[in-house]
Design a protein around this motif. Structure first.
Motif, PDB file in Angstrom:
ATOM      1  N   ILE A   1     -32.009 -18.897  -1.034  1.00  0.00           N
ATOM      2  CA  ILE A   1     -31.223 -19.289   0.134  1.00  0.00           C
ATOM      3  C   ILE A   1     -32.129 -19.570   1.337  1.00  0.00           C
ATOM      4  N   THR A   2     -33.117 -18.712   1.571  1.00  0.00           N
ATOM      5  CA  THR A   2     -34.011 -18.952   2.709  1.00  0.00           C
ATOM      6  C   THR A   2     -34.850 -20.202   2.511  1.00  0.00           C
ATOM      7  N   ALA A   3     -35.234 -20.504   1.279  1.00  0.00           N
ATOM      8  CA  ALA A   3     -35.984 -21.735   1.020  1.00  0.00           C
ATOM      9  C   ALA A   3     -35.136 -22.964   1.326  1.00  0.00           C
ATOM     10  N   ILE A   4     -33.878 -22.921   0.976  1.00  0.00           N
ATOM     11  CA  ILE A   4     -32.984 -24.048   1.249  1.00  0.00           C
ATOM     12  C   ILE A   4     -32.756 -24.192   2.751  1.00  0.00           C
ATOM     13  N   ILE A   5     -32.592 -23.083   3.441  1.00  0.00           N
ATOM     14  CA  ILE A   5     -32.390 -23.133   4.896  1.00  0.00           C
ATOM     15  C   ILE A   5     -33.611 -23.749   5.577  1.00  0.00           C
ATOM     16  N   ARG A   6     -34.794 -23.327   5.171  1.00  0.00           N
ATOM     17  CA  ARG A   6     -36.029 -23.875   5.748  1.00  0.00           C
ATOM     18  C   ARG A   6     -36.189 -25.351   5.396  1.00  0.00           C
ATOM     19  N   LYS A   7     -35.754 -25.728   4.196  1.00  0.00           N
ATOM     20  CA  LYS A   7     -35.864 -27.123   3.761  1.00  0.00           C
ATOM     21  C   LYS A   7     -35.122 -28.055   4.714  1.00  0.00           C
ATOM     22  N   TYR A   8     -34.017 -27.594   5.269  1.00  0.00           N
ATOM     23  CA  TYR A   8     -33.220 -28.424   6.172  1.00  0.00           C
ATOM     24  C   TYR A   8     -33.588 -28.231   7.641  1.00  0.00           C
ATOM     25  N   GLY A   9     -34.656 -27.503   7.912  1.00  0.00           N
ATOM     26  CA  GLY A   9     -35.160 -27.402   9.273  1.00  0.00           C
ATOM     27  C   GLY A   9     -34.598 -26.269  10.114  1.00  0.00           C
ATOM     28  N   TYR A  10     -33.840 -25.393   9.511  1.00  0.00           N
ATOM     29  CA  TYR A  10     -33.285 -24.261  10.246  1.00  0.00           C
ATOM     30  C   TYR A  10     -34.126 -23.019  10.007  1.00  0.00           C
ATOM     31  N   THR A  11     -33.941 -22.035  10.871  1.00  0.00           N
ATOM     32  CA  THR A  11     -34.533 -20.724  10.639  1.00  0.00           C
ATOM     33  C   THR A  11     -33.398 -19.736  10.407  1.00  0.00           C
ATOM     34  N   VAL A  12     -33.672 -18.732   9.617  1.00  0.00           N
ATOM     35  CA  VAL A  12     -32.639 -17.757   9.295  1.00  0.00           C
ATOM     36  C   VAL A  12     -32.258 -16.947  10.526  1.00  0.00           C
ATOM     37  N   LYS A  13     -33.210 -16.711  11.410  1.00  0.00           N
ATOM     38  CA  LYS A  13     -32.894 -15.948  12.633  1.00  0.00           C
ATOM     39  C   LYS A  13     -31.799 -16.634  13.445  1.00  0.00           C
ATOM     40  N   THR A  14     -31.863 -17.950  13.546  1.00  0.00           N
ATOM     41  CA  THR A  14     -30.863 -18.657  14.349  1.00  0.00           C
ATOM     42  C   THR A  14     -29.490 -18.664  13.680  1.00  0.00           C
ATOM     43  N   LEU A  15     -29.462 -18.546  12.365  1.00  0.00           N
ATOM     44  CA  LEU A  15     -28.204 -18.589  11.625  1.00  0.00           C
ATOM     45  C   LEU A  15     -27.789 -17.241  11.054  1.00  0.00           C
ATOM     46  N   PHE A  16     -28.495 -16.176  11.426  1.00  0.00           N
ATOM     47  CA  PHE A  16     -28.307 -14.864  10.802  1.00  0.00           C
ATOM     48  C   PHE A  16     -26.842 -14.427  10.781  1.00  0.00           C
ATOM     49  N   LEU A  17     -26.198 -14.423  11.916  1.00  0.00           N
ATOM     50  CA  LEU A  17     -24.808 -13.957  11.994  1.00  0.00           C
ATOM     51  C   LEU A  17     -23.890 -14.829  11.141  1.00  0.00           C
ATOM     52  N   TYR A  18     -24.062 -16.142  11.208  1.00  0.00           N
ATOM     53  CA  TYR A  18     -23.246 -17.057  10.405  1.00  0.00           C
ATOM     54  C   TYR A  18     -23.447 -16.812   8.910  1.00  0.00           C
ATOM     55  N   ILE A  19     -24.699 -16.615   8.519  1.00  0.00           N
ATOM     56  CA  ILE A  19     -25.011 -16.392   7.106  1.00  0.00           C
ATOM     57  C   ILE A  19     -24.338 -15.113   6.619  1.00  0.00           C
ATOM     58  N   VAL A  20     -24.482 -14.052   7.385  1.00  0.00           N
ATOM     59  CA  VAL A  20     -23.922 -12.762   6.978  1.00  0.00           C
ATOM     60  C   VAL A  20     -22.394 -12.850   6.865  1.00  0.00           C
ATOM     61  N   ILE A  21     -21.753 -13.452   7.834  1.00  0.00           N
ATOM     62  CA  ILE A  21     -20.287 -13.573   7.806  1.00  0.00           C
ATOM     63  C   ILE A  21     -19.841 -14.458   6.649  1.00  0.00           C
ATOM     64  N   CYS A  22     -20.463 -15.622   6.508  1.00  0.00           N
ATOM     65  CA  CYS A  22     -20.071 -16.555   5.445  1.00  0.00           C
ATOM     66  C   CYS A  22     -20.258 -15.950   4.057  1.00  0.00           C
ATOM     67  N   LEU A  23     -21.407 -15.322   3.823  1.00  0.00           N
ATOM     68  CA  LEU A  23     -21.659 -14.747   2.501  1.00  0.00           C
ATOM     69  C   LEU A  23     -20.762 -13.546   2.225  1.00  0.00           C
ATOM     70  N   THR A  24     -20.469 -12.751   3.239  1.00  0.00           N
ATOM     71  CA  THR A  24     -19.572 -11.602   3.042  1.00  0.00           C
ATOM     72  C   THR A  24     -18.168 -12.075   2.680  1.00  0.00           C
ATOM     73  N   VAL A  25     -17.644 -13.012   3.432  1.00  0.00           N
ATOM     74  CA  VAL A  25     -16.285 -13.507   3.176  1.00  0.00           C
ATOM     75  C   VAL A  25     -16.219 -14.228   1.832  1.00  0.00           C
ATOM     76  N   SER A  26     -17.166 -15.121   1.587  1.00  0.00           N
ATOM     77  CA  SER A  26     -17.104 -15.899   0.345  1.00  0.00           C
ATOM     78  C   SER A  26     -17.275 -15.008  -0.884  1.00  0.00           C
ATOM     79  N   ARG A  27     -18.204 -14.068  -0.843  1.00  0.00           N
ATOM     80  CA  ARG A  27     -18.402 -13.196  -2.010  1.00  0.00           C
ATOM     81  C   ARG A  27     -17.214 -12.268  -2.237  1.00  0.00           C
TER      82      ARG A  27
END
Length: 158
Positions: free
Chosen positions: A22-48
């Protein structure tokens, strides 16, 4: 409470490799995980949590594990080949954060099927599942962020 701990540890241990993808894909598109941390945690929690609730009714189907194993194998081979073709990491994001989250959710769906099946067998309480997944996902991404900061890995979580 024990269901939350079971879900947490199972997801924490099982998702170490998923985190790297997941982090490799995020970096591939030019984002950093720090900037998307809250979104990632919420999205993955809800979806899983939703995946577990859906798969809970299908756990007893014969051949389900074999089918999901073949799907995961095919997707992992495809991901490995796609990374070989485009090894460059973009510095400036070229898609919106919403599109990035949809890519993260789709990627996570394809690589977390084994975790979902096991989680469905551990607990049937949606609240316990959500709390366990939330704790494991947020802990994994936080620890990974800390390690990349300490090691100063380029294009990590700057």
């Amino acid at each position: 409470m024990s269901d939350i701990i079971k879900v947490f540890f199972m997801n924490f241990i099982n998702d170490l490799d998923n985190l790297l993808i997941i982090t490799a894909i995020i970096r591939k598109y030019g984002y950093t995980v720090k900037t998307l941390f809250l979104y990632i945690v919420i999205c993955l929690t809800v979806s899983r949590t939703v995946y577990v609730l859906i798969i809970h009714s299908f756990v007893d189907l014969p051949g389900l594990r074999l089918i999901t194993g073949v799907i995961i194998l095919c997707i992992s081979i495809r991901l490995a080949w796609s990374f070989e073709k485009n090894k460059r990491v973009k510095i400036i994001p070229n898609i919106s954060a919403l599109q990035m989250m949809l890519i993260v959710i789709a990627t996570d769906f394809s690589i977390c099927l084994d975790s979902v099946i096991i989680t469905a067998e551990l607990s049937s309480n949606p609240l316990f599942i959500a709390i366990g997944v939330l704790l494991s996902v947020s802990t994994l991404f936080y620890l990974y962020s800390s390690f990349t900061d300490i090691l100063s890995i380029p294009h990590g979580f700057n």
